[in-house]
Design a protein around this motif. Structure first.
Motif, PDB file in Angstrom:
ATOM      1  N   MET A   1       0.823  -1.079   0.012  1.00 22.13           N
ATOM      2  CA  MET A   1       0.052  -0.063  -0.014  1.00 22.13           C
ATOM      3  C   MET A   1       0.925   1.293  -0.140  1.00 22.13           C
ATOM      4  O   MET A   1       2.074   1.233   0.481  1.00 22.13           O
ATOM      5  N   LYS A   2       0.459   2.428  -0.616  1.00 21.81           N
ATOM      6  CA  LYS A   2       1.157   3.630  -0.521  1.00 21.81           C
ATOM      7  C   LYS A   2       1.055   4.284   0.800  1.00 21.81           C
ATOM      8  O   LYS A   2       0.112   3.941   1.781  1.00 21.81           O
ATOM      9  N   ILE A   3       1.926   5.297   0.794  1.00 25.29           N
ATOM     10  CA  ILE A   3       2.083   5.976   2.128  1.00 25.29           C
ATOM     11  C   ILE A   3       0.785   6.495   2.706  1.00 25.29           C
ATOM     12  O   ILE A   3       0.423   6.759   3.800  1.00 25.29           O
ATOM     13  N   GLY A   4      -0.099   7.066   1.812  1.00 23.51           N
ATOM     14  CA  GLY A   4      -1.341   7.832   2.222  1.00 23.51           C
ATOM     15  C   GLY A   4      -2.324   6.461   2.886  1.00 23.51           C
ATOM     16  O   GLY A   4      -2.875   7.067   4.030  1.00 23.51           O
ATOM     17  N   GLU A   5      -2.213   5.643   2.412  1.00 23.04           N
ATOM     18  CA  GLU A   5      -3.085   4.429   3.071  1.00 23.04           C
ATOM     19  C   GLU A   5      -2.562   4.012   4.293  1.00 23.04           C
ATOM     20  O   GLU A   5      -3.457   3.740   5.278  1.00 23.04           O
ATOM     21  N   ALA A   6      -1.091   3.701   4.188  1.00 24.18           N
ATOM     22  CA  ALA A   6      -0.412   3.319   5.486  1.00 24.18           C
ATOM     23  C   ALA A   6      -0.820   4.215   6.547  1.00 24.18           C
ATOM     24  O   ALA A   6      -0.872   3.631   7.879  1.00 24.18           O
ATOM     25  N   SER A   7      -0.619   5.548   6.365  1.00 21.03           N
ATOM     26  CA  SER A   7      -0.706   6.589   7.334  1.00 21.03           C
ATOM     27  C   SER A   7      -2.090   6.721   7.847  1.00 21.03           C
ATOM     28  O   SER A   7      -2.340   6.758   9.044  1.00 21.03           O
ATOM     29  N   ARG A   8      -3.251   6.342   7.129  1.00 25.83           N
ATOM     30  CA  ARG A   8      -4.638   6.339   7.597  1.00 25.83           C
ATOM     31  C   ARG A   8      -4.852   5.097   8.324  1.00 25.83           C
ATOM     32  O   ARG A   8      -5.438   5.279   9.314  1.00 25.83           O
ATOM     33  N   ARG A   9      -4.393   4.135   8.170  1.00 24.71           N
ATOM     34  CA  ARG A   9      -4.242   2.811   9.008  1.00 24.71           C
ATOM     35  C   ARG A   9      -3.842   2.954  10.345  1.00 24.71           C
ATOM     36  O   ARG A   9      -4.499   2.598  11.356  1.00 24.71           O
ATOM     37  N   VAL A  10      -2.622   3.510  10.305  1.00 25.18           N
ATOM     38  CA  VAL A  10      -2.232   3.902  11.910  1.00 25.18           C
ATOM     39  C   VAL A  10      -2.194   5.117  12.502  1.00 25.18           C
ATOM     40  O   VAL A  10      -1.948   5.200  13.692  1.00 25.18           O
ATOM     41  N   TYR A  38       4.223   0.018   1.672  1.00 31.41           N
ATOM     42  CA  TYR A  38       4.204  -0.626   3.021  1.00 31.41           C
ATOM     43  C   TYR A  38       3.471  -1.810   2.875  1.00 31.41           C
ATOM     44  O   TYR A  38       2.344  -1.898   2.493  1.00 31.41           O
ATOM     45  N   THR A  39       4.088  -2.858   3.502  1.00 33.37           N
ATOM     46  CA  THR A  39       3.522  -4.180   3.711  1.00 33.37           C
ATOM     47  C   THR A  39       2.749  -4.365   5.110  1.00 33.37           C
ATOM     48  O   THR A  39       2.928  -3.279   6.029  1.00 33.37           O
ATOM     49  N   GLU A  40       2.201  -5.505   5.217  1.00 33.89           N
ATOM     50  CA  GLU A  40       1.668  -5.595   6.512  1.00 33.89           C
ATOM     51  C   GLU A  40       2.738  -5.844   7.583  1.00 33.89           C
ATOM     52  O   GLU A  40       2.649  -5.224   8.737  1.00 33.89           O
ATOM     53  N   GLU A  41       3.774  -6.256   7.135  1.00 28.97           N
ATOM     54  CA  GLU A  41       5.118  -5.965   8.053  1.00 28.97           C
ATOM     55  C   GLU A  41       5.461  -4.602   8.773  1.00 28.97           C
ATOM     56  O   GLU A  41       5.549  -4.461   9.686  1.00 28.97           O
ATOM     57  N   HIS A  42       5.585  -3.717   7.685  1.00 33.06           N
ATOM     58  CA  HIS A  42       5.629  -2.507   7.864  1.00 33.06           C
ATOM     59  C   HIS A  42       4.498  -1.691   8.838  1.00 33.06           C
ATOM     60  O   HIS A  42       4.877  -1.207   9.787  1.00 33.06           O
ATOM     61  N   ILE A  43       3.316  -2.184   8.724  1.00 35.70           N
ATOM     62  CA  ILE A  43       2.198  -1.666   9.469  1.00 35.70           C
ATOM     63  C   ILE A  43       2.396  -2.328  11.031  1.00 35.70           C
ATOM     64  O   ILE A  43       2.444  -1.321  11.896  1.00 35.70           O
ATOM     65  N   ARG A  44       3.047  -3.270  11.206  1.00 38.56           N
ATOM     66  CA  ARG A  44       3.160  -3.887  12.344  1.00 38.56           C
ATOM     67  C   ARG A  44       4.397  -3.351  13.273  1.00 38.56           C
ATOM     68  O   ARG A  44       4.182  -3.068  14.296  1.00 38.56           O
ATOM     69  N   ILE A  46       5.199   0.032  12.367  1.00 40.30           N
ATOM     70  CA  ILE A  46       4.755   1.083  12.856  1.00 40.30           C
ATOM     71  C   ILE A  46       3.984   1.112  14.263  1.00 40.30           C
ATOM     72  O   ILE A  46       4.239   1.853  15.045  1.00 40.30           O
ATOM     73  N   ARG A  47       3.344   0.239  14.350  1.00 40.64           N
ATOM     74  CA  ARG A  47       2.465  -0.005  15.672  1.00 40.64           C
ATOM     75  C   ARG A  47       3.302  -0.200  16.786  1.00 40.64           C
ATOM     76  O   ARG A  47       3.319   0.239  17.885  1.00 40.64           O
ATOM     77  N   ILE A  48       4.629  -1.019  16.506  1.00 41.28           N
ATOM     78  CA  ILE A  48       5.522  -1.280  17.734  1.00 41.28           C
ATOM     79  C   ILE A  48       6.317   0.279  17.808  1.00 41.28           C
ATOM     80  O   ILE A  48       6.290   0.590  18.944  1.00 41.28           O
ATOM     81  N   CYS A  52       6.466   1.984  21.530  1.00 40.27           N
ATOM     82  CA  CYS A  52       7.480   2.442  22.177  1.00 40.27           C
ATOM     83  C   CYS A  52       7.318   3.983  22.435  1.00 40.27           C
ATOM     84  O   CYS A  52       7.768   4.159  23.454  1.00 40.27           O
ATOM     85  N   GLN A  53       6.850   4.758  21.500  1.00 36.32           N
ATOM     86  CA  GLN A  53       6.751   6.072  21.899  1.00 36.32           C
ATOM     87  C   GLN A  53       5.787   6.494  23.182  1.00 36.32           C
ATOM     88  O   GLN A  53       6.048   7.284  23.734  1.00 36.32           O
ATOM     89  N   SER A  54       4.821   5.649  23.118  1.00 38.32           N
ATOM     90  CA  SER A  54       3.745   5.583  24.211  1.00 38.32           C
ATOM     91  C   SER A  54       4.554   5.534  25.305  1.00 38.32           C
ATOM     92  O   SER A  54       4.009   5.860  26.733  1.00 38.32           O
ATOM     93  N   VAL A  55       5.778   4.843  25.527  1.00 36.95           N
ATOM     94  CA  VAL A  55       6.419   4.600  26.970  1.00 36.95           C
ATOM     95  C   VAL A  55       7.447   5.555  27.070  1.00 36.95           C
ATOM     96  O   VAL A  55       8.407   5.357  27.732  1.00 36.95           O
ATOM     97  N   GLY A  56       7.504   6.779  26.162  1.00 37.42           N
ATOM     98  CA  GLY A  56       8.546   7.559  26.331  1.00 37.42           C
ATOM     99  C   GLY A  56       9.961   7.415  25.387  1.00 37.42           C
ATOM    100  O   GLY A  56      10.887   8.135  25.907  1.00 37.42           O
TER     101      GLY A  56
END
Length: 133
Positions: A1-10, A38-44, A46-48, A52-56
Motif C-alpha cells: 500500500m502507498k504511504i497515504g493508505e498506511a498513514s490512515r491505517r495507523v 508499505y506491507t503488513e509487516e511495515h504496519i506492524r 509502525i504499531r511497535i 514504544c513512543q507511548s512509553v517515552g
C-alpha cells in the motif's frame, strides 16, 4: 500500500512516516516508480514504534530496540523499566496523598504531619522525564 493508505491505517500523517523512513526506523519497500510501499509487516513495525513512543522512547531509542541483536538494547530497556517502575511508585504515593487530603481534618495542609511528610519528599528525584539513551 502507498504511504497515504498506511498513514490512515495507523493514524499518523504522511510526513511522520517519511521522517521515520529518513531516520531508518521504518523503511518501506520502493515501487519501480519510486513510491514508498508499505506491507503488513511495515504496519506492524509502525504499531511497535507507536507503542514504544507511548512509553517515552525516542526514535533513536526505538531504532535500537527494534532489532534483538543491537548493542546496548537490553541496557536501554532495563533503564526504561526502572524509570516506569519509579513513576508507578511516585503515582501511588501521589494517590495516597490525595486520598488523605480529601479527609484531612487540619485547617491547613501545612499543619498536618502526614501532608507535610509527603510534601517533604518533593521533588521525588531528578528523573521527572524518561531517561534518554
Amino acid at each position: 500500500m502507498k504511504i497515504g493508505e498506511a498513514s490512515r491505517r495507523v493514524g499518523v500523517d504522511d510526513h511522520v512516516l517519511r521522517h521515520w523512513h529518513d531516520l531508518g526506523v521504518v523503511v518501506p519497500d520502493r515501487a519501480a516508480s519510486g513510491h514508498r510501499l508499505y506491507t503488513e509487516e511495515h504496519i506492524r513495525r509502525i504499531r511497535i514504534v507507536q507503542a514504544c513512543q507511548s512509553v517515552g522512547m525516542s526514535l533513536a531509542e526505538i531504532r535500537l530496540v527494534l532489532h534483538r541483536d543491537e548493542e546496548g538494547r537490553t541496557e536501554l530497556i532495563e533503564q526504561k523499566l526502572r524509570w516506569i517502575r519509579s513513576q508507578r511508585a511516585q503515582l501511588a504515593d501521589a494517590e495516597s496523598f490525595l486520598e488523605h487530603v480529601i479527609g484531612c481534618r487540619h485547617d491547613l495542609l501545612s499543619r498536618c504531619p502526614d501532608c507535610t511528610r509527603y510534601a517533604s519528599t518533593y521533588p521525588p528525584n531528578k528523573q521527572a522525564r524518561p531517561p534518554c539513551g
